[in-house]
Design an enzyme around this catalytic site. Structure first.
Site, PDB file in Angstrom:
ATOM      1  CB  CYS A 133       4.695  -2.762  27.734  1.00 49.94           C
ATOM      2  SG  CYS A 133       4.039  -1.090  27.676  1.00 49.94           S
ATOM      3  CG  ASP A 167       2.828  14.120  33.763  1.00 50.96           C
ATOM      4  OD1 ASP A 167       2.590  13.013  33.239  1.00 50.96           O
ATOM      5  OD2 ASP A 167       3.953  14.421  34.212  1.00 50.96           O
TER       6      ASP A 167
HETATM    7  C1  UGA Z   1       2.079  -4.387  24.558  1.00 52.77           C
HETATM    8  C2  UGA Z   1       0.814  -5.248  24.527  1.00 52.77           C
HETATM    9  O1  UGA Z   1       0.654  -5.774  23.211  1.00 52.77           O
HETATM   10  C3  UGA Z   1      -0.407  -4.416  24.906  1.00 52.77           C
HETATM   11  O2  UGA Z   1      -1.564  -5.230  24.928  1.00 52.77           O
HETATM   12  C4  UGA Z   1      -0.163  -3.818  26.283  1.00 52.77           C
HETATM   13  O3  UGA Z   1      -1.243  -2.997  26.679  1.00 52.77           O
HETATM   14  C5  UGA Z   1       1.097  -2.974  26.248  1.00 52.77           C
HETATM   15  O4  UGA Z   1       2.210  -3.784  25.866  1.00 52.77           O
HETATM   16  C6  UGA Z   1       1.317  -2.418  27.620  1.00 52.77           C
HETATM   17  O5  UGA Z   1       1.574  -3.185  28.545  1.00 52.77           O
HETATM   18  O6  UGA Z   1       1.126  -1.216  27.806  1.00 52.77           O
HETATM   19  P1  UGA Z   1       3.144  -2.591  22.907  1.00 52.77           P
HETATM   20  O7  UGA Z   1       4.295  -2.512  23.863  1.00 52.77           O
HETATM   21  O8  UGA Z   1       2.571  -1.337  22.371  1.00 52.77           O
HETATM   22  O9  UGA Z   1       1.932  -3.378  23.565  1.00 52.77           O
HETATM   23  O10 UGA Z   1       3.654  -3.411  21.654  1.00 52.77           O
HETATM   24  P2  UGA Z   1       3.332  -4.816  20.954  1.00 52.77           P
HETATM   25  O11 UGA Z   1       2.479  -4.591  19.786  1.00 52.77           O
HETATM   26  O12 UGA Z   1       2.897  -5.824  21.941  1.00 52.77           O
HETATM   27  O13 UGA Z   1       4.786  -5.184  20.444  1.00 52.77           O
HETATM   28  C7  UGA Z   1       5.832  -5.398  21.376  1.00 52.77           C
HETATM   29  C8  UGA Z   1       7.102  -5.789  20.672  1.00 52.77           C
HETATM   30  O14 UGA Z   1       6.971  -7.104  20.139  1.00 52.77           O
HETATM   31  C9  UGA Z   1       7.526  -4.902  19.513  1.00 52.77           C
HETATM   32  O15 UGA Z   1       8.910  -4.647  19.610  1.00 52.77           O
HETATM   33  C10 UGA Z   1       7.205  -5.741  18.295  1.00 52.77           C
HETATM   34  O16 UGA Z   1       8.034  -5.428  17.206  1.00 52.77           O
HETATM   35  C11 UGA Z   1       7.458  -7.135  18.817  1.00 52.77           C
HETATM   36  N1  UGA Z   1       6.751  -8.192  18.072  1.00 52.77           N
HETATM   37  C12 UGA Z   1       5.392  -8.204  18.008  1.00 52.77           C
HETATM   38  C13 UGA Z   1       7.482  -9.193  17.447  1.00 52.77           C
HETATM   39  O17 UGA Z   1       8.723  -9.224  17.500  1.00 52.77           O
HETATM   40  N2  UGA Z   1       6.811 -10.171  16.772  1.00 52.77           N
HETATM   41  C14 UGA Z   1       5.465 -10.204  16.687  1.00 52.77           C
HETATM   42  O18 UGA Z   1       4.925 -11.128  16.059  1.00 52.77           O
HETATM   43  C15 UGA Z   1       4.732  -9.186  17.338  1.00 52.77           C
END
Ligand code: UGA
Length: 436
Positions: A262, A30
């Site tokens: 993301c 990095d």
């Molecule tokens: C997301 C994807 O889930 C991963 O598969 C992907 O690899 C990643 O982006 C990426 O592109 O690197 P992540 O950003 O870690 O992962 O988080 P998530 O678990 O997807 O949650 C995203 C947001 O959605 C959070 O703010 C969470 O609170 C919200 N969320 C999630 C809700 O509001 N409701 C739900 O039912 C689920």
């Protein structure tokens, strides 16, 4: 195998340590000297469950090291590109500066037969362009998107539910696929689905997956909006439709919506790319997905403001959570922090607490009052709003105990994660998102 991982952020640092944990010899590279110093000292530069352990083990085994010198990538059989692709400052498209810089810096160190495996989330078509630059070195460019979730990143990397690789057609692509199977040998041994495809499909799989997840969340949040004007309960609705295996209950959590590094930027970059391709209308719904998502933050603020008869001026409001989701210290595009900032902007005295994210939150929003201790943060609050569903708030905060600390009895559940009956029974005015 000898591997290099270019970019040591949430994606790259976890990937490097995880690859060492499954037996590879890995160098993580990095340009950020502080990050590399911290990783080299065995200190994870961000909170991610399990990372600390595999980082320490990898360094102790001698199989994992970190460097700021791209020349240290030389000799690796596979070079993973895991740098960020943030949203451009002046538009929706992805900023590919870091990907281009990483590949350009790597090219002089590539040898015949090396594999360059892109992991960053990129607009479809990027890999084909990069391949034109990489191919003259005798190396092969493939696209191997990453689906890890923050908070579960180690587990998702070591034991993913599927692997995807876009490779060039012909024997060169077949050889590259074989090498990747060797890299991911534990997953191959347990028959994890491994989809080998072309570059464009691999790039699209990634953005399509995130677009689908974002759409699912905004769908249920749209239902929450309807529930709010009809007296229905979106939580019960989600349970009921979620029993249909075709729909499924996961990612139907209504609340203040999605954030993080993301989903928000990926759906915007996807829209921008589709427009460039003359297919903007195909994903026009993603603009609605985005708009619904942003409206939920307004709604959470409105719930607090309306409970006080239209003004939160000089009200003490305690915000439980700052991270964009639990098990993470990431505050990038955090809906939780956004709600806190908006309340502050309306003249409220806002106190924010979070088990892991205070440091990151303070850096971007120093105007808010941060308190480490949850109970201390609750003291004398006129209202409490839960915006990140950490167990510390969801399971471990007893409403009767909370009532002994606060001045007021208003609780807004921005994640629909609390037991409404229990809070009401303890004398609280409970208000959820899309719940009566
Ligand atoms: C997301 C994807 O889930 C991963 O598969 C992907 O690899 C990643 O982006 C990426 O592109 O690197 P992540 O950003 O870690 O992962 O988080 P998530 O678990 O997807 O949650 C995203 C947001 O959605 C959070 O703010 C969470 O609170 C919200 N969320 C999630 C809700 O509001 N409701 C739900 O039912 C689920």
């Amino acid at each position: 195998m000898r591997l290099s991982v270019i970019g040591c952020g949430y994606l790259g640092a976890v990937h490097a340590a995880a690859m060492a944990s499954i037996g590879h010899e890995v160098v993580g590279i990095d340009v950020d000297e502080r990050k590399i110093a911290s990783l080299s000292n065995g200190e994870a530069p961000f909170f991610e469950p399990g990372l600390q352990e595999i980082l320490s083990d990898g360094l102790a085994s001698g199989r994992l090291r970190f460097s700021t010198d791209m020349a240290d990538a030389a000799g690796a059989a596979v070079h993973f590109i895991g740098v960020g692709t943030p949203q451009q400052k002046d538009g929706y498209a992805a900023d590919l500066t870091y990907v281009n810089a990483a590949v350009d810096a790597l090219i002089p160190h590539l040898a015949e037969g090396d594999i360059v495996a892109g992991k960053s989330t990129v607009p479809v078509g990027t890999a084909a362009t990069l391949a034109e630059r990489v191919t003259p070195t005798g190396a092969t460019l493939v696209w191997n998107p990453e689906f890890l979730r923050e908070g579960w990143a180690v587990q998702d990397t070591v034991d993913p539910d599927r692997l995807v690789a876009g490779v060039p057609a012909g024997p060169e692509g077949e050889r590259a696929a074989d090498i990747l199977r060797e890299v991911y040998h534990p997953s191959v041994a347990k028959n994890t689905p491994f989809i080998i495809t072309d570059l464009a499909t691999a790039e699209l799989v990634k953005v399509a997956a995130n677009a689908f997840l974002a759409t699912k969340i905004s769908f249920i949040n749209a239902m929450a909006e309807i529930a709010e004007v009809t007296g229905a309960d979106v939580t019960t609705l989600a349970d009921a439709i979620g029993h249909d295996a075709r729909i499924g209950r996961r990612f139907l959590g209504a609340g203040i919506g999605f954030g993080g590094g993301c989903l928000p930027k990926d759906i915007r970059a996807f829209s921008a790319r589709a427009e460039e391709l003359g297919r903007g209308e195909s994903v026009a719904f993603l603009r609605e997905v985005d708009a619904i998502n942003m409206r939920r933050r307004d709604r959470a603020v409105d719930l607090v403001v309306s409970a006080f008869g239209g003004s939160v001026f000089k009200k003490n409001i305690t915000v439980l959570g700052a991270a964009f989701k639990p098990h993470s210290d990431d505050t990038r595009d955090s809906p939780a922090l956004d709600v806190a900032v908006r309340l502050h902007g309306l003249g409220a005295w806002v106190t924010v607490t979070d088990p892991e994210a205070i440091e990151n939150a303070r850096r971007i929003h120093p105007q808010l009052n941060y308190v480490e201790d949850r109970d201390e943060a609750l003291r004398a609050a006129d209202a409490v709003i839960v915006v990140t569903e950490w167990d510390e708030y969801r399971r471990e905060l007893d409403p009767a105990h909370a009532a002994t600390l606060t001045a007021g009895r208003l609780i807004v559940d921005g994640r629909n994660c609390l037991d409404a009956d229990a809070w009401r029974a303890a004398g609280w005015d409970y208000r959820g998102m899309g719940r009566p």
